[in-house]
Write a protein that holds these residues in place. Structure first.
Motif, PDB file in Angstrom:
ATOM      1  N   ILE A 122      13.729  -0.192   5.345  1.00 47.20           N
ATOM      2  CA  ILE A 122      13.128   0.754   6.290  1.00 47.20           C
ATOM      3  C   ILE A 122      12.995   2.133   5.662  1.00 47.20           C
ATOM      4  N   ASN A 123      14.020   2.576   4.922  1.00 47.24           N
ATOM      5  CA  ASN A 123      14.013   3.915   4.344  1.00 47.24           C
ATOM      6  C   ASN A 123      13.151   4.027   3.084  1.00 47.24           C
ATOM      7  N   LEU A 124      12.780   2.910   2.505  1.00 47.97           N
ATOM      8  CA  LEU A 124      11.969   2.967   1.280  1.00 47.97           C
ATOM      9  C   LEU A 124      10.537   2.513   1.586  1.00 47.97           C
ATOM     10  N   HIS A 125      10.080   1.398   1.071  1.00 42.30           N
ATOM     11  CA  HIS A 125       8.662   1.049   1.242  1.00 42.30           C
ATOM     12  C   HIS A 125       8.349   0.388   2.583  1.00 42.30           C
ATOM     13  N   PHE A 126       9.354  -0.186   3.242  1.00 44.54           N
ATOM     14  CA  PHE A 126       9.217  -0.869   4.525  1.00 44.54           C
ATOM     15  C   PHE A 126       8.092  -1.901   4.469  1.00 44.54           C
ATOM     16  N   THR A 127       7.068  -1.782   5.309  1.00 48.17           N
ATOM     17  CA  THR A 127       5.950  -2.734   5.291  1.00 48.17           C
ATOM     18  C   THR A 127       4.686  -2.134   4.685  1.00 48.17           C
ATOM     19  N   GLY A 128       4.816  -0.984   4.040  1.00 49.23           N
ATOM     20  CA  GLY A 128       3.682  -0.403   3.323  1.00 49.23           C
ATOM     21  C   GLY A 128       2.776   0.490   4.135  1.00 49.23           C
ATOM     22  N   ASP A 129       3.177   0.839   5.373  1.00 52.39           N
ATOM     23  CA  ASP A 129       2.314   1.675   6.219  1.00 52.39           C
ATOM     24  C   ASP A 129       2.039   3.037   5.588  1.00 52.39           C
ATOM     25  N   MET A 130       3.084   3.666   5.024  1.00 55.07           N
ATOM     26  CA  MET A 130       2.909   4.989   4.415  1.00 55.07           C
ATOM     27  C   MET A 130       1.925   4.933   3.250  1.00 55.07           C
ATOM     28  N   HIS A 131       2.006   3.859   2.473  1.00 55.22           N
ATOM     29  CA  HIS A 131       1.087   3.707   1.341  1.00 55.22           C
ATOM     30  C   HIS A 131      -0.352   3.536   1.818  1.00 55.22           C
ATOM     31  N   ALA A 132      -0.523   2.769   2.888  1.00 48.49           N
ATOM     32  CA  ALA A 132      -1.867   2.542   3.428  1.00 48.49           C
ATOM     33  C   ALA A 132      -2.465   3.846   3.962  1.00 48.49           C
ATOM     34  N   ILE A 133      -1.644   4.635   4.649  1.00 44.81           N
ATOM     35  CA  ILE A 133      -2.116   5.929   5.177  1.00 44.81           C
ATOM     36  C   ILE A 133      -2.479   6.862   4.034  1.00 44.81           C
ATOM     37  N   THR A 134      -1.628   6.909   3.024  1.00 41.57           N
ATOM     38  CA  THR A 134      -1.911   7.744   1.844  1.00 41.57           C
ATOM     39  C   THR A 134      -3.217   7.326   1.188  1.00 41.57           C
ATOM     40  N   SER A 135      -3.420   6.030   1.025  1.00 37.05           N
ATOM     41  CA  SER A 135      -4.624   5.522   0.360  1.00 37.05           C
ATOM     42  C   SER A 135      -5.878   5.834   1.163  1.00 37.05           C
ATOM     43  N   ALA A 136      -5.799   5.665   2.497  1.00 33.15           N
ATOM     44  CA  ALA A 136      -6.966   5.935   3.337  1.00 33.15           C
ATOM     45  C   ALA A 136      -7.330   7.419   3.289  1.00 33.15           C
ATOM     46  N   MET A 244     -11.897   3.326   5.288  1.00 31.18           N
ATOM     47  CA  MET A 244     -10.572   3.832   5.638  1.00 31.18           C
ATOM     48  C   MET A 244      -9.895   2.911   6.652  1.00 31.18           C
ATOM     49  N   ALA A 245     -10.647   2.481   7.652  1.00 34.86           N
ATOM     50  CA  ALA A 245     -10.097   1.579   8.662  1.00 34.86           C
ATOM     51  C   ALA A 245      -9.694   0.246   8.052  1.00 34.86           C
ATOM     52  N   ALA A 246     -10.469  -0.215   7.070  1.00 35.18           N
ATOM     53  CA  ALA A 246     -10.133  -1.471   6.392  1.00 35.18           C
ATOM     54  C   ALA A 246      -8.777  -1.359   5.688  1.00 35.18           C
ATOM     55  N   LEU A 247      -8.506  -0.203   5.105  1.00 32.97           N
ATOM     56  CA  LEU A 247      -7.205   0.007   4.451  1.00 32.97           C
ATOM     57  C   LEU A 247      -6.062   0.039   5.459  1.00 32.97           C
ATOM     58  N   LEU A 248      -6.389   0.355   6.720  1.00 30.95           N
ATOM     59  CA  LEU A 248      -5.356   0.523   7.742  1.00 30.95           C
ATOM     60  C   LEU A 248      -5.284  -0.640   8.725  1.00 30.95           C
ATOM     61  N   LYS A 249      -5.976  -1.719   8.457  1.00 31.67           N
ATOM     62  CA  LYS A 249      -6.069  -2.808   9.434  1.00 31.67           C
ATOM     63  C   LYS A 249      -4.719  -3.463   9.723  1.00 31.67           C
ATOM     64  N   ASP A 250      -3.820  -3.476   8.738  1.00 35.99           N
ATOM     65  CA  ASP A 250      -2.470  -3.990   8.978  1.00 35.99           C
ATOM     66  C   ASP A 250      -1.527  -2.878   9.423  1.00 35.99           C
ATOM     67  N   ALA A 251      -1.719  -1.684   8.880  1.00 34.38           N
ATOM     68  CA  ALA A 251      -0.838  -0.566   9.199  1.00 34.38           C
ATOM     69  C   ALA A 251      -0.894  -0.185  10.675  1.00 34.38           C
ATOM     70  N   ILE A 252      -1.992  -0.500  11.358  1.00 34.14           N
ATOM     71  CA  ILE A 252      -2.094  -0.128  12.778  1.00 34.14           C
ATOM     72  C   ILE A 252      -1.175  -0.978  13.650  1.00 34.14           C
ATOM     73  N   ASN A 253      -0.672  -2.083  13.129  1.00 34.73           N
ATOM     74  CA  ASN A 253       0.219  -2.952  13.897  1.00 34.73           C
ATOM     75  C   ASN A 253       1.668  -2.496  13.756  1.00 34.73           C
ATOM     76  N   PRO A 254       2.397  -2.330  14.868  1.00 35.11           N
ATOM     77  CA  PRO A 254       3.790  -1.864  14.817  1.00 35.11           C
ATOM     78  C   PRO A 254       4.720  -2.868  14.126  1.00 35.11           C
ATOM     79  N   ASN A 255       5.862  -2.358  13.679  1.00 33.08           N
ATOM     80  CA  ASN A 255       6.841  -3.161  12.950  1.00 33.08           C
ATOM     81  C   ASN A 255       8.052  -3.482  13.820  1.00 33.08           C
ATOM     82  N   LEU A 256       8.467  -4.739  13.821  1.00 33.19           N
ATOM     83  CA  LEU A 256       9.631  -5.171  14.591  1.00 33.19           C
ATOM     84  C   LEU A 256      10.828  -5.356  13.668  1.00 33.19           C
ATOM     85  N   VAL A 257      11.945  -4.677  14.004  1.00 34.77           N
ATOM     86  CA  VAL A 257      13.212  -4.847  13.296  1.00 34.77           C
ATOM     87  C   VAL A 257      14.309  -4.958  14.356  1.00 34.77           C
TER      88      VAL A 257
END
Length: 555
Positions: A122-136, A244-257
């Motif tokens: 969670i504190n590091l790469h998690f599911t890659g949402d931050m990377h996807a936002i940065t890339s978009a 941009m939306a294509a890069l975020l298509k997975d990031a828009i989905n919330p993460n369950l932990v």
């Protein structure tokens, strides 16, 4: 005594599929990221859309101090405590940014026996949402500079480019840069700057979008620059929003932990509250409300920043009505506000507590202005004296607010049962939210309203740059939208050295920026920066991994 990461690594973590099954979530509604993390896809949103909403609890805090307040830890512990008293509850949190993780603040997954796990992931790469936002975000910047390089048919004024590149790291060397050096083939030279990913408008948009269609529309509405004739240029003019939306298509989905005690937690989005709106995504909060009777969420930093923006921006845009607000405070932090040095906070000092409790008073009174019931959670430390605890309890009773002594750090959910009972009691009042300002007020009127009503200022002073920015925003008709003030988190004022409850000061506005896609106006005050730097002794120096892949040093 075990460290946070040692506690997390010894936890009996369950496969995320089991956590989901207890909530009635189907396997086709999960996109697995290994064994212990999963994204909740659109299938579940479609299925539960008609479900009754659970009650929403917002956890906020007094102004943060070096002593620590434990707001996220309290949020997690409260969720665990709800299960202990037989309530159906889910936690909705923001995702940590790697900037603070490697800087001075550390992780943002809770602490002690109130944590979300797997905390290392969670504190590091998690599911890659931050990377996807940065890339978009950076794709939009690349397309903008390429458009200028390829002839600039839109007549973009390179002196009036608003969009900034971003990176999810504290890197002060990127605050001011020059692009396009090295000859014509490398683009058009211009001055620029980087911001941290969590301060980007793309992050705000992800957190405020209802679905992928709304996301794509909002991305297209990002104001990227002005032309030579001062007409606006949007991301859709560069035809960037689809990619941009294509890069975020997975990031828009919330993460369950899950928490250490198996309480389900949704983590999604991570805008900072001192430079952005400081709340997790609307999708995450609404889904948690559909899947449980109680949704426990938090807003960043003190209530003057995160909670105000949660209420005035997120609740307004998403039509949310919280049932209760929890304000987290500590004896140590209040003594710090009373002038005690950090290394002396363990010593009983009732005089300093009496002096510093005015900070708590301000947050209580401000939250009451929204028309919602308030519960104060005193996050107990083992150095707190009985007299200090008793003083705060009596003070809160005199102010006619419920107060609970929370021991969730050491005892997990068991240490928050009293808090959970008081939150449930307050939530049953079914109060209606009031907003601090009317959207139809002018830009300066709204800023003054927040400055005087929430911060305690007597006036607002604008630089020439801020005045010009406001005029340009007014000229394109973007006035009747919320205000997002970027301000130091350490004080109610815009000066981090003014502790306690400063009054009759002037709020200094240095610039104003339209986040058109997100749907609010960002107001930069004091010396606030959108790219933090690393401290002299960054947390990164203590983080390591052994031959077996086990991480140490995270906290």
């Amino acid at each position: 005594m075990l460290t946070d990461i040692e506690i997390a690594q010894k936890a009996n973590i369950k496969p995320i599929k089991e956590i989901a099954e207890k909530l009635g979530i189907r396997e086709d509604e999960l996109d697995f990221y290994g064994k212990y993390k999963a994204k909740l896809n659109q299938n579940i949103f479609d299925r539960v859309s008609k479900n009754k909403n659970g009650k929403l609890t917002l956890v906020t805090a007094i102004n943060p101090t070096p002593a620590g307040e434990g707001k996220t830890t309290t949020t997690i512990g409260l969720g665990q405590a709800m299960a202990k008293i037989g309530k159906s509850a889910m936690i909705a949190l923001r995702e940590p940014s790697m900037g603070p993780v490697f800087g001075v603040k550390g992780g943002a997954a809770g602490g002690g026996y109130s944590q979300v796990i797997p905390m290392e992931d969670i504190n590091l790469h998690f599911t890659g949402d931050m990377h996807a936002i940065t890339s978009a975000n950076n794709l939009l910047c690349a397309m903008l500079d390429n458009h200028i390089h390829q002839g600039n048919s839109l007549n973009i004024d390179v002196r009036k480019i608003l969009i900034k590149r971003c990176v999810d790291m504290n890197d002060r060397a990127l605050r001011n840069v020059v692009l396009g050096l090295g000859g014509k083939i490398n683009g058009v030279p211009r001055e620029d700057s980087f911001i941290i990913t969590v301060a980007s408008e793309v992050m705000a948009i992800l957190c405020l979008s209802k679905d992928i269609s709304d996301l794509k529309e909002r991305l297209g509405n990002i104001l990227v620059a002005y032309k030579y004739d001062d007409t606006p240029v949007y991301a859709k003019d560069l035809k960037a929003n689809g990619a941009m939306a294509a890069l975020l298509k997975d990031a828009i989905n919330p993460n369950l932990v899950q928490t250490l005690e198996g309480t389900p937690a949704i983590m999604h989005g991570g805008p900072f509250a001192n430079i952005a709106h400081g709340c997790n995504s609307i999708r995450a909060t609404k889904l948690a409300m559909k899947l449980s009777d109680y949704c426990i969420t938090e807003a960043g930093f003190g209530s003057d920043l995160g909670a105000e923006k949660f209420l005035d921006i997120k609740c307004r845009l998403a039509d949310l009505n919280p049932s209760v607000i929890v304000i987290v405070a500590t004896v140590r932090a209040l003594k710090y506000n009373g002038g005690v040095l950090k290394n002396e906070l363990s010593i009983e000092n009732l005089d300093a507590l009496r002096k510093g409790i005015c900070n708590l008073d301000a947050h209580i009174q401000n939250m009451k202005k929204f028309g919602l019931p308030v519960v104060v959670a005193i996050n107990k430390f083992n150095t707190d004296s009985e007299d200090e605890i008793a003083y705060i309890e009596k003070h809160c009773n005199d102010m006619k607010v419920k107060v609970s002594i929370s021991e969730i750090f050491e005892k997990g959910g068991e240490g928050g049962k009293d808090l959970a009972l008081k939150v449930c009691e307050a939530a049953d009042l079914n109060s209606e939210i009031n907003f601090i300002y009317d959207l139809n007020m002018g830009i300066k009127e709204k800023i003054l309203k927040l400055a005087t009503e929430i911060y305690g200022a007597k006036s607002v002073l604008y630089t020439k740059k801020a005045e010009k920015s406001i005029n340009m925003i007014e000229n394109i008709g973007k006035v009747s939208i919320p205000i997002c003030i970027a301000k130091t988190q350490y004080s109610l004022s815009d000066d981090p050295s003014k502790l306690g409850r400063p009054k009759d000061f002037c709020l200094n506005v240095k610039d104003v920026n339209l986040s058109n896609g997100a749907g609010f106006i960002v107001v930069y005050t004091g010396d606030i920066m959108t790219m933090p730097g690393l401290p002299k002794l960054p947390s990164a120096e203590f983080i390591d991994v052994n031959d077996k892949g086990n991480i140490s040093g995270l906290f």
